[in-house]
Design a protein around this motif. Structure first.
Motif, PDB file in Angstrom:
ATOM      1  N   CYS A  98       3.579  -0.533  13.514  1.00 13.45           N
ATOM      2  CA  CYS A  98       2.850   0.925  12.941  1.00 13.45           C
ATOM      3  C   CYS A  98       3.767   1.978  13.520  1.00 13.45           C
ATOM      4  CB  CYS A  98       1.355   1.043  12.979  1.00 13.45           C
ATOM      5  SG  CYS A  98       0.497   0.004  11.705  1.00 13.45           S
ATOM      6  N   ILE A  99       3.836   1.835  14.781  1.00 17.60           N
ATOM      7  CA  ILE A  99       4.442   3.053  15.673  1.00 17.60           C
ATOM      8  C   ILE A  99       5.978   2.762  15.112  1.00 17.60           C
ATOM      9  CG2 ILE A  99       5.518   3.426  18.228  1.00 17.60           C
ATOM     10  CD1 ILE A  99       2.828   2.284  19.232  1.00 17.60           C
ATOM     11  N   GLN A 100       6.382   1.705  15.173  1.00 17.03           N
ATOM     12  CA  GLN A 100       7.969   1.662  14.554  1.00 17.03           C
ATOM     13  C   GLN A 100       8.161   2.246  13.006  1.00 17.03           C
ATOM     14  OE1 GLN A 100      10.903   0.334  16.382  1.00 17.03           O
ATOM     15  NE2 GLN A 100      11.346   1.722  15.035  1.00 17.03           N
ATOM     16  N   ALA A 101       7.163   1.836  12.195  1.00 19.96           N
ATOM     17  CA  ALA A 101       7.427   2.339  11.018  1.00 19.96           C
ATOM     18  C   ALA A 101       7.211   4.003  10.918  1.00 19.96           C
ATOM     19  CB  ALA A 101       6.393   1.772  10.320  1.00 19.96           C
ATOM     20  N   LYS A 102       6.378   4.450  11.687  1.00 17.05           N
ATOM     21  CA  LYS A 102       6.021   5.779  11.829  1.00 17.05           C
ATOM     22  C   LYS A 102       7.405   6.533  12.174  1.00 17.05           C
ATOM     23  CE  LYS A 102       4.047   9.766  11.798  1.00 17.05           C
ATOM     24  NZ  LYS A 102       3.263  10.314  10.647  1.00 17.05           N
ATOM     25  N   LYS A 103       8.276   5.743  13.071  1.00 15.25           N
ATOM     26  CA  LYS A 103       9.214   6.510  13.705  1.00 15.25           C
ATOM     27  C   LYS A 103      10.500   6.431  12.593  1.00 15.25           C
ATOM     28  CE  LYS A 103       9.836   4.934  18.136  1.00 15.25           C
ATOM     29  NZ  LYS A 103      10.423   3.989  19.098  1.00 15.25           N
ATOM     30  N   TRP A 104      10.621   5.309  11.728  1.00 14.10           N
ATOM     31  CA  TRP A 104      11.677   5.105  10.894  1.00 14.10           C
ATOM     32  C   TRP A 104      11.356   6.195   9.674  1.00 14.10           C
ATOM     33  CZ3 TRP A 104      10.499  -0.999  10.392  1.00 14.10           C
ATOM     34  CH2 TRP A 104      11.369  -1.612  11.386  1.00 14.10           C
ATOM     35  N   VAL A 112      10.065   3.553   4.339  1.00 11.47           N
ATOM     36  CA  VAL A 112      10.411   2.416   4.692  1.00 11.47           C
ATOM     37  C   VAL A 112       9.007   1.719   5.128  1.00 11.47           C
ATOM     38  CG1 VAL A 112      11.473   1.017   6.791  1.00 11.47           C
ATOM     39  CG2 VAL A 112      12.381   3.495   6.093  1.00 11.47           C
ATOM     40  N   HIS A 113       8.787   0.477   4.282  1.00 12.13           N
ATOM     41  CA  HIS A 113       7.659  -0.274   4.584  1.00 12.13           C
ATOM     42  C   HIS A 113       7.633  -1.359   5.739  1.00 12.13           C
ATOM     43  CE1 HIS A 113       7.554   1.239   0.362  1.00 12.13           C
ATOM     44  NE2 HIS A 113       6.273   1.011   0.411  1.00 12.13           N
ATOM     45  N   VAL A 114       6.529  -1.569   6.271  1.00 14.78           N
ATOM     46  CA  VAL A 114       6.422  -2.452   7.344  1.00 14.78           C
ATOM     47  C   VAL A 114       5.512  -3.617   6.892  1.00 14.78           C
ATOM     48  CG1 VAL A 114       4.828  -1.592   9.080  1.00 14.78           C
ATOM     49  CG2 VAL A 114       6.672  -2.957   9.610  1.00 14.78           C
ATOM     50  N   ALA A 115       5.845  -4.880   7.173  1.00 14.45           N
ATOM     51  CA  ALA A 115       4.789  -6.159   6.815  1.00 14.45           C
ATOM     52  C   ALA A 115       4.593  -6.566   7.998  1.00 14.45           C
ATOM     53  CB  ALA A 115       5.592  -6.882   5.856  1.00 14.45           C
ATOM     54  N   VAL A 116       3.317  -7.033   8.447  1.00 10.60           N
ATOM     55  CA  VAL A 116       2.870  -7.685   9.633  1.00 10.60           C
ATOM     56  C   VAL A 116       2.024  -9.018   9.106  1.00 10.60           C
ATOM     57  CG1 VAL A 116       1.378  -7.363  11.585  1.00 10.60           C
ATOM     58  CG2 VAL A 116       2.708  -5.382  10.643  1.00 10.60           C
ATOM     59  N   ASN A 117       2.544 -10.074   9.961  1.00 11.03           N
ATOM     60  CA  ASN A 117       1.882 -11.252   9.735  1.00 11.03           C
ATOM     61  C   ASN A 117       0.371 -11.276  10.177  1.00 11.03           C
ATOM     62  OD1 ASN A 117       3.763 -13.108   8.383  1.00 11.03           O
ATOM     63  ND2 ASN A 117       5.029 -12.104   9.978  1.00 11.03           N
ATOM     64  N   THR A 139      -1.378   5.877  14.825  1.00 12.57           N
ATOM     65  CA  THR A 139      -0.042   6.043  14.802  1.00 12.57           C
ATOM     66  C   THR A 139       0.129   6.908  13.778  1.00 12.57           C
ATOM     67  OG1 THR A 139       0.123   4.264  13.299  1.00 12.57           O
ATOM     68  CG2 THR A 139       0.383   3.766  15.546  1.00 12.57           C
ATOM     69  N   GLY A 140      -0.686   7.492  12.954  1.00 14.03           N
ATOM     70  CA  GLY A 140      -0.516   8.444  11.914  1.00 14.03           C
ATOM     71  C   GLY A 140       0.456   7.824  10.785  1.00 14.03           C
ATOM     72  N   LEU A 141       0.621   6.494  10.885  1.00 15.91           N
ATOM     73  CA  LEU A 141       1.351   5.728   9.475  1.00 15.91           C
ATOM     74  C   LEU A 141       0.678   6.117   8.239  1.00 15.91           C
ATOM     75  CD1 LEU A 141       3.943   4.125   8.822  1.00 15.91           C
ATOM     76  CD2 LEU A 141       2.443   2.036   9.345  1.00 15.91           C
ATOM     77  N   ASN A 142       1.362   6.441   7.133  1.00 13.07           N
ATOM     78  CA  ASN A 142       0.790   6.405   6.056  1.00 13.07           C
ATOM     79  C   ASN A 142       0.657   4.810   5.551  1.00 13.07           C
ATOM     80  OD1 ASN A 142       0.408   6.177   3.170  1.00 13.07           O
ATOM     81  ND2 ASN A 142       2.295   7.562   2.573  1.00 13.07           N
ATOM     82  N   PRO A 143      -0.607   4.634   5.246  1.00 14.77           N
ATOM     83  CA  PRO A 143      -1.297   3.306   5.364  1.00 14.77           C
ATOM     84  C   PRO A 143      -0.586   2.468   3.916  1.00 14.77           C
ATOM     85  CG  PRO A 143      -3.055   4.880   4.522  1.00 14.77           C
ATOM     86  CD  PRO A 143      -2.021   5.680   5.009  1.00 14.77           C
ATOM     87  N   ASN A 144      -0.126   3.357   2.989  1.00 17.02           N
ATOM     88  CA  ASN A 144       0.656   2.754   1.961  1.00 17.02           C
ATOM     89  C   ASN A 144       1.928   1.932   2.173  1.00 17.02           C
ATOM     90  OD1 ASN A 144      -1.103   3.488  -0.286  1.00 17.02           O
ATOM     91  ND2 ASN A 144      -0.531   5.739   0.393  1.00 17.02           N
ATOM     92  N   LEU A 145       2.285   2.338   3.522  1.00 16.69           N
ATOM     93  CA  LEU A 145       3.595   1.733   3.982  1.00 16.69           C
ATOM     94  C   LEU A 145       3.280   0.329   4.794  1.00 16.69           C
ATOM     95  CD1 LEU A 145       5.492   4.911   5.076  1.00 16.69           C
ATOM     96  CD2 LEU A 145       5.807   3.697   2.967  1.00 16.69           C
ATOM     97  N   LEU A 146       2.262  -0.015   4.939  1.00 18.24           N
ATOM     98  CA  LEU A 146       1.867  -0.972   5.653  1.00 18.24           C
ATOM     99  C   LEU A 146       1.226  -2.293   4.780  1.00 18.24           C
ATOM    100  CD1 LEU A 146       1.255  -2.900   8.531  1.00 18.24           C
ATOM    101  CD2 LEU A 146      -1.042  -1.458   8.517  1.00 18.24           C
ATOM    102  N   GLU A 147       1.919  -3.247   5.031  1.00 11.65           N
ATOM    103  CA  GLU A 147       1.699  -4.372   4.217  1.00 11.65           C
ATOM    104  C   GLU A 147       0.960  -5.448   5.230  1.00 11.65           C
ATOM    105  OE1 GLU A 147       3.157  -5.383   0.457  1.00 11.65           O
ATOM    106  OE2 GLU A 147       4.034  -7.237   1.195  1.00 11.65           O
ATOM    107  N   LEU A 148      -0.058  -6.305   4.838  1.00 10.36           N
ATOM    108  CA  LEU A 148      -0.635  -7.300   5.674  1.00 10.36           C
ATOM    109  C   LEU A 148      -0.346  -8.842   4.983  1.00 10.36           C
ATOM    110  CD1 LEU A 148      -3.974  -5.696   6.500  1.00 10.36           C
ATOM    111  CD2 LEU A 148      -1.782  -5.728   7.882  1.00 10.36           C
TER     112      LEU A 148
END
Ligand code: C2E
Ligand code: CA
Ligand code: CA
Ligand code: CA
Length: 279
Positions: A98-104, A112-117, A139-148
């Motif tokens: 999440c920290i990384q995606a927030k930076k991107w 830029v989306h991020v997927a986590v296993n 982290t303040g990441l937009n939750p729509n950018l996080l995929e589980l």
């Protein structure tokens, strides 16, 4: 075998002992690894097959062991699962991604989306929703950018409670995908009950892909199924231009694989985000 005869048992038992020692040792080492911050995330780009732009990246964990070097997840995730260490390790991975995606997303105009296993053990641990919520808020990441990413083995768990947890996660705004789709269980019924967003087509289907191969029929059917269910389809393990061409013609949404890039450390992923478009 005659010569071995008498020694078989002691040979077996001493190798068992060694295995056990290794396990206990490994468990202890995993604890220390967490404390010493020895885990790292690598990122593999997911490419939008329509535009050729990077849609996001899957975060893949590695263990940077001070003596043994980079250790792949297959060599420690199973033990982490058995010992329950997967929970704190998973929380670390979630937060770091999440920290990384927030930076991107601060540095790039395109989202830029991020997927986590997530392993099943982690998913059914009672505070997964709180962990995801905390990772997003802190982290303040937009939750729509996080995929589980979850595997089909989640189906073996208590369906009601899995659906309830998924719904709570969906309420947070995150996306859920089924990883290694097609390798787990024959029943497709869960697709209508589980609130999922995408199917990741396992790379075993694209391996040895050729015309008239039954795999092409399966891939094609899965992409159609995903589209009709309103889910995104994601191709895994693309290695050749032929495979890319096939998935594109079939209308698959996203793809990842060595053809585009191996999983990369953070700085190399940054470079890719700055420069790469595939046509
Ligand atoms: P996965 O989630 O199915 O990840 C895909 C694996 O395929 C990755 O292996 C990736 O490096 C590899 N791969 C990607 N493209 C290609 C390709 O074109 N060809 C081939 N041959 N392989 C490709 P990796 O990184 O070794 O990860 C292995 C597994 O470890 C993952 O499989 C996932 O199940 C697990 N894993 C990784 N990171 C985490 C994590 O943070 N948490 C949990 N719970 N599991 C993780
Ligand atoms: Ca995955
Ligand atoms: Ca996979
Ligand atoms: Ca896999």
């Amino acid at each position: 075998s005659k010569e071995l005869g008498g020694n078989n048992y002691s040979f077996f038992s001493s190798s068992m002992n060694r295995l056990l020692e290794e396990r206990v040792n490994l468990e202890r080492l995993l604890h220390t690894a967490l404390d010493r911050d020895e885990f790292v995330l690598y990122y593999q780009p997911q490419v939008d097959l329509r535009t050729g732009h990077i849609f996001g990246a899957e975060a893949l964990i590695r263990w940077m062991h001070p003596q043994r070097g980079l250790i792949p997840p297959d060599q420690f995730i199973p033990i982490a699962e058995e010992t329950g260490l997967i929970v704190p390790i998973g929380i670390w991975a979630l937060r770091t991604a999440c920290i990384q995606a927030k930076k991107w997303n601060r540095e790039h105009r395109h989202p830029v989306h991020v997927a986590v296993n997530l392993s099943v053990k982690q998913f059914i641990s009672n505070d997964i929703v709180a962990s995801v919520d905390r990772a997003i808020r802190e982290t303040g990441l937009n939750p729509n950018l996080l995929e589980l990413e979850l595997t089909e083995s989640i189906i073996l768990e208590n369906t009601e409670s899995v659906i309830a947890t998924m719904n709570q996660l969906k309420k947070l705004g995150v996306r859920i995908s089924i990883d290694d789709f097609g390798t787990g269980y024959s029943s497709l019924a869960y697709l209508k009950d589980f609130p999922i967003d995408s199917l990741k087509i396992d790379r075993s289907f694209v391996h040895n892909l050729s015309k008239n191969d039954k795999n092409t029929a399966i891939i094609s059917a899965v992409i159609t199924l995903a589209r009709k269910l309103g889910l995104k389809s994601v191709a895994e393990g693309l290695e050749t231009p032929e495979q890319l061409h096939f998935y594109r013609m079939e209308g698959c949404d996203l793809a990842q694989g060595y053809y585009f890039s191996r999983p990369l450390p953070e700085d190399q992923m940054n470079d890719l985000l700055d420069h790469s478009v595939w046509h």
